[in-house]
Each structure stands twice: as C-alpha cells, then as structure tokens.
Motif scaffolding. Structure first.
Motif, PDB file in Angstrom:
ATOM      1  N   SER A  44      -1.726   3.256  -2.287  1.00 44.53           N
ATOM      2  CA  SER A  44      -3.114   2.861  -2.454  1.00 44.53           C
ATOM      3  C   SER A  44      -3.775   2.746  -1.083  1.00 44.53           C
ATOM      4  N   VAL A  45      -4.821   3.521  -0.894  1.00 42.04           N
ATOM      5  CA  VAL A  45      -5.517   3.517   0.387  1.00 42.04           C
ATOM      6  C   VAL A  45      -6.215   2.179   0.604  1.00 42.04           C
ATOM      7  N   HIS A  46      -6.662   1.599  -0.506  1.00 39.27           N
ATOM      8  CA  HIS A  46      -7.426   0.366  -0.398  1.00 39.27           C
ATOM      9  C   HIS A  46      -6.595  -0.759   0.191  1.00 39.27           C
ATOM     10  N   GLY A  71       0.821  -1.201   0.000  1.00 35.75           N
ATOM     11  CA  GLY A  71       0.000   0.000   0.000  1.00 35.75           C
ATOM     12  C   GLY A  71       0.857   1.254   0.000  1.00 35.75           C
ATOM     13  N   CYS A  72       1.953   1.227   0.772  1.00 35.96           N
ATOM     14  CA  CYS A  72       2.860   2.377   0.778  1.00 35.96           C
ATOM     15  C   CYS A  72       3.494   2.555  -0.594  1.00 35.96           C
ATOM     16  N   LEU A 118      -4.160  -0.344   2.220  1.00 34.21           N
ATOM     17  CA  LEU A 118      -3.997  -0.054   3.648  1.00 34.21           C
ATOM     18  C   LEU A 118      -5.229  -0.518   4.418  1.00 34.21           C
ATOM     19  N   VAL A 119      -6.395  -0.308   3.787  1.00 31.00           N
ATOM     20  CA  VAL A 119      -7.628  -0.782   4.416  1.00 31.00           C
ATOM     21  C   VAL A 119      -7.593  -2.301   4.553  1.00 31.00           C
TER      22      VAL A 119
END
Lengths: 316, 227
Positions: B62-64, B57-58, B66-67
C-alpha cells in the motif's frame, strides 16, 4: 558417558582457569578507555597467588560462618558450571541435575553466606555493604523470576541446554521481540548482580560508598583469595549464562570429539571478550547511581522483562 | 482467525520487534527523569512507528502506508523535536530532573499494570479482526495510548506532559495503521490531522510558557520552588 563426565570436568576447569583473566581484561580495557595504562591482564592471577601465600588473620569474635564462607563462595559457581552450557551445545552428564532456577538458587546461596559472614565480624562497613547487597538482591529477584519464566515459557523448558537451542531453530526465533527484550533485561540484571557500574563501582575503595566489595574487607590470606576467585568465577558464570543461554548458542562445540570441545574454549572466550567490551562502554559512559536510584534501574529491568512477556503473549 | 501455530513471516517478526521496542519506549517515557532524554526517546518511538508503517506498507503493498511512514518520519522525528528545541530550549536543556507525583518504581509498576490492562482490552477486539499484524499493533498501540495518558497525569512539567500527549498520539497511530490499512483516506487524513494537532499543542505550550513567564520570571521560579 565417560567423555561427557570428562567434558563436564573440563568446563569446570575452564571456568576456574579463565575467570580471573576476564576480570583482568575488563579492568585493563576500562583503564585504557580512560587513557591510562592499567594493570596487566594477569594481575588477578598474581593477586590470588600472592594472597594464597599470606597468613590469614581471623577475628576471635567471629563464628564458624566466617571461616566457612570463602569455601562456599568458591564452590557454588563450580556447581553452577556443571549445570549450564559453557563449552558444549549438547547436554553433559550433570545437565539435568538442575535447571536455571536451580542454578540461580545455588548462586544465591553463595551470596547469602557472604552476607552472613560480612555481618559476623562486627565490622560496621561489612554490615552496611551486606544490607545494601541484600537490597539490590531482593530487587533483582523478581526480575530474575520474570526473565526465567518468560524464557522457559518461550522455549518450553527450564533446562538451559534446551533453551539455548530454541533461539536458533529456526533462526527467525533469534529476532523474536521477546528475545531481544529479554537480552536487555538480562544485561541489566548482570550489571546489578555482578556489581558493575550503574549499580555499584567495583573499583571504588571508599568504604562508605561500597556495595558489593565491602563484604570481603575482613578477609585476608587464603580466605581473601578464595573470595576473590569465587567472585570472578561468579561473574564468568553470569557471562556464560547470558551469552550461551540467553543470547546465542554460537561457538559451542556440537560434536563429541575432544578436539572440538577444546576448540570451543577460544571461541567462548572471544564471545566473552565482546561482552566485556560492551560492559566497558557501559561503565565508561555511565555514572554510578545513587543508592535509592537502584530501585529505578531494576524497575526498568522489570518493565522490560514484562514487555517481553506481553509481546510474547501477543505473538501466540 | 488464522492458525495460531503458523510460523510468523519475517516481516511480521520484524514488526513484532518494532512493537516490542515501541512498548519499551512507552515505558521509558514514564520512567525517565531528564527532559532531553525524554525527547530522544520520543524521537526513537516515532522512528519505530514509521518503521512499522513501512513494514505494513510493504506487506499490504500500500503506497498510502508508505506515505504515512514518510510523513511520520519527517514530522515527528525531525520537525517536532526541532520546534521543541527551538521554542522551549531552556526547559529541555536546563531541566535535569522532572518532578513526578509518584516515585518512579511505583509508576513503573502501575505502567506495567496498564500495559496488561491494554492487552485485556484489546483481546476481545482481536477476536473480531485479528491478523498477524493486528495482533501486535493493536494491543501495543493501545498500551502506548494509555501509557501516554498516564505520563500526562504523573508528570508535573509542561514539556514532558506535551511529550506524553504526542506519545498518546503515536500509540493511537500505531494501532490505527494496522486496523485500517485498507482505508487509505482515513490514514492520510490522520496524518494530516497530525500536523494540526501538533500545531495546536505547540500553541498551547507556548501559551503556557508565556503564562508562566508572564507571572514570574524564570530565574525566580527556581528560587521560589518548594523542594
């Protein structure tokens, strides 16, 4: 050139001088953890000194192998000490005489003779311990092979001096997954090879449960002293290989000066002390495995080494 | 294809380390005898999965992902172990030795063979799409999948089999987050389905336990068991 030979000799002397100390510190710390006072850290030196001044008793039934073995057990770690980086980060005079496999074979030679000598006297405990050590030995052998092959595959060399440089040039190599997994596998190997606790209980005095110790039961006097000293040197050498070759080259002398080489002695001892603390934690928190569970322990080490190899293949 | 001789970045190196440890946990799920340790290894594996999702994600910003990492951490490393410890506490705390069809060294060797097999299966896929992350995540995720399936086959107890299923799912996820970072909908759906699968598995498990307890008392089961 001369200085390199001198440094090589200094390495051997360091191994000879400090090997019993490491054993002493290990057993002292272990007793302390169990909230006992424990013997002095210098007890192994006293034991060896005492044994050298005692008479030696040798069975009439035994052959030359029995008499010869203590010298081989004593000399083989010294030969390995010539090959591996103990104090210096650069190759010394004998560095290219043999690689890691060579060192492994030399150490195995000592083990081989110790096994023969244990069978030689006809003492039933000796033969039992010998066959058990062989069992552990040949289970550890494939793991050793895979670890060495992976190490040399990653570093592109089997010479320990070149390998240990690889891990920190650049520093990112240190965090390579294969390196971390190899460290775990090698630590398990050291535990098996040095007869430490999940595999063997070095402080046990119950003959039926002994694995490694029972091989030296028949020795007395000078023979026993040499076996003891040789055994602790082998342990010291294994620690050196683990710390200086497989884990890190930090704390080793980089320059050619005598002062720098002498300064690296306490640093290396400090590193070994850290490893000893880890070993004490392992030994105090685990129980000895049943004999046929040792296969599982070494199987786990094998799987770890293979995982290291696979991740390495994926990284390329 | 990227140049194989480029020096890997720190993030990909960390990801590779997570991958290596992930593979190790998959191996240990095959080899460990104690149910409780199995569960702990599973928790560790889930944490590694979340870590890998976090790193990816980093990397892809991508926020997704991280979710996904957060969901994984919350559900797999906290909620499922908690549920298991609540519902089948006897199985977890009292069973020290798990019965295996094969002995452990043999099954470890087979597991090693399976891991190498996964590597060979994944290689042709990588030639189609192979960035630094896919190269690590896809084969190791597939190995996790196969090893989980193998765990289910070899174990004879309900809880380790369940952990095997969950480990399979972990493996599939580990591969999935690298292949489809650009498909956030799928990733999120997968995370949502995760919960569904877990609920399903929990239902199956409790039913199975109920089935067992319904036919024979737990105390008698140990007495009647052939060793």
């Amino acid at each position: 050139m001369v200085s390199k030979i001198v440094f090589n000799v200094i390495q051997v002397l360091v191994v000879m001088a400090f090997a019993p100390l490491v054993k002493g510190v290990l057993s002292r710390l272990k007793e302390n953890v169990q909230s006992k006072r424990g013997p002095s850290v210098f007890q192994p030196y006293r034991d060896i000194w005492k044994l050298f001044h005692k008479d030696e008793v040798i069975s009439e039934q035994s052959s030359w192998i029995f008499r010869f073995t203590p010298y081989i057990v004593f000399v083989t770690p010294i030969f390995v000490a010539l090959l591996i980086p103990v104090l210096t980060g650069y190759p010394l005079f004998f560095a290219f005489m043999g690689d890691m496999l060579g060192g492994g074979f030399i150490l195995a030679l000592g083990g081989f003779f110790a096994t023969l000598a244990a069978i030689d006297t006809g003492n039933p405990y000796g033969a039992m311990g010998a066959s058990r050590t062989r069992m552990v030995g040949f289970l550890a052998e494939p793991v050793f092979m895979i670890v060495f092959f992976t190490v040399s595959f990653i570093a592109g060399s089997t010479i320990p001096y070149i390998v240990h440089k690889h891990w920190v040039t650049p520093l990112a190599n240190f965090f390579e997954p294969a390196h971390v997994l190899l460290m775990i596998a090698f630590l398990m190997l050291i535990l098996a090879e040095a007869g430490r606790i999940p595999v063997d209980n070095p402080s046990g005095h119950f003959e039926l449960a002994m694995v490694d110790e029972s091989k030296g039961l028949e020795y007395s006097g000078r023979g026993a002293a040499l076996m003891k000293w040789g055994g602790s040197m082998k342990f010291f050498i294994l620690c050196c290989i683990f710390l200086n070759v497989v884990v890190t080259p930090w704390g080793l002398a980089a320059g050619e000066g005598l002062g720098e080489v002498l300064l690296s002695i306490p640093l290396v001892l400090l590193k070994i002390l850290a490893l000893v603390v880890v070993l004490v934690i392992i030994e105090s928190s685990l129980a000895k495995l049943r004999l046929f569970r040792i296969t599982e322990f070494l199987g786990a080490a094998f799987a770890t080494a293979v995982a290291a190899m696979i991740t390495r293949l994926l990284m390329i | 294809m990227p140049d194989p001789h480029t020096i890997p970045s720190t993030v990909s190196m960390l990801n590779a380390m997570t991958g290596g440890l992930f593979l190790l946990t998959a191996f240990s799920l095959v080899a460990i005898r104690q149910v409780q340790t199995c569960l702990r290894v599973y928790i560790f594996q889930s944490v590694l999965l979340a870590l890998s999702a976090l790193l990816l994600g980093c990397q892809y910003a991508s926020v997704h992902l991280l979710v996904v990492a957060a969901i994984t951490l919350a559900i797999k490393s906290l909620l499922i172990p908690w549920l298991l410890r609540r519902t089948v506490s006897h199985e977890i705390y009292a069973r020290r030795e798990i019965l295996q069809v094969l002995n452990i060294p043999a099954s470890l060797l087979i597991a090693v063979a399976i891991a190498i097999f996964a590597y060979f299966v994944a290689t042709p896929l990588l030639s189609a799409a192979g960035g630094t992350f896919e190269r690590i995540n896809l084969p190791i995720g597939m190995a996790g999948l196969f090893l989980g399936a193998y765990t289910i086959t070899v174990r004879r107890e309900a809880v380790p089999q369940l952990i095997g299923i969950l480990a399979m799912e972990n493996g599939a996820f580990f591969a999935g987050i690298s292949i489809a970072p650009g498909l956030p909908l799928i990733a999120e759906l997968a995370a949502a389905f995760d919960v569904l699968i877990i609920a399903l598995v929990m239902g199956l498990l409790t039913r199975k336990i109920h089935e067992r307890v319904g036919t024979t008392a737990v105390g008698d089961m140990t007495a009647l068991r052939e060793e």
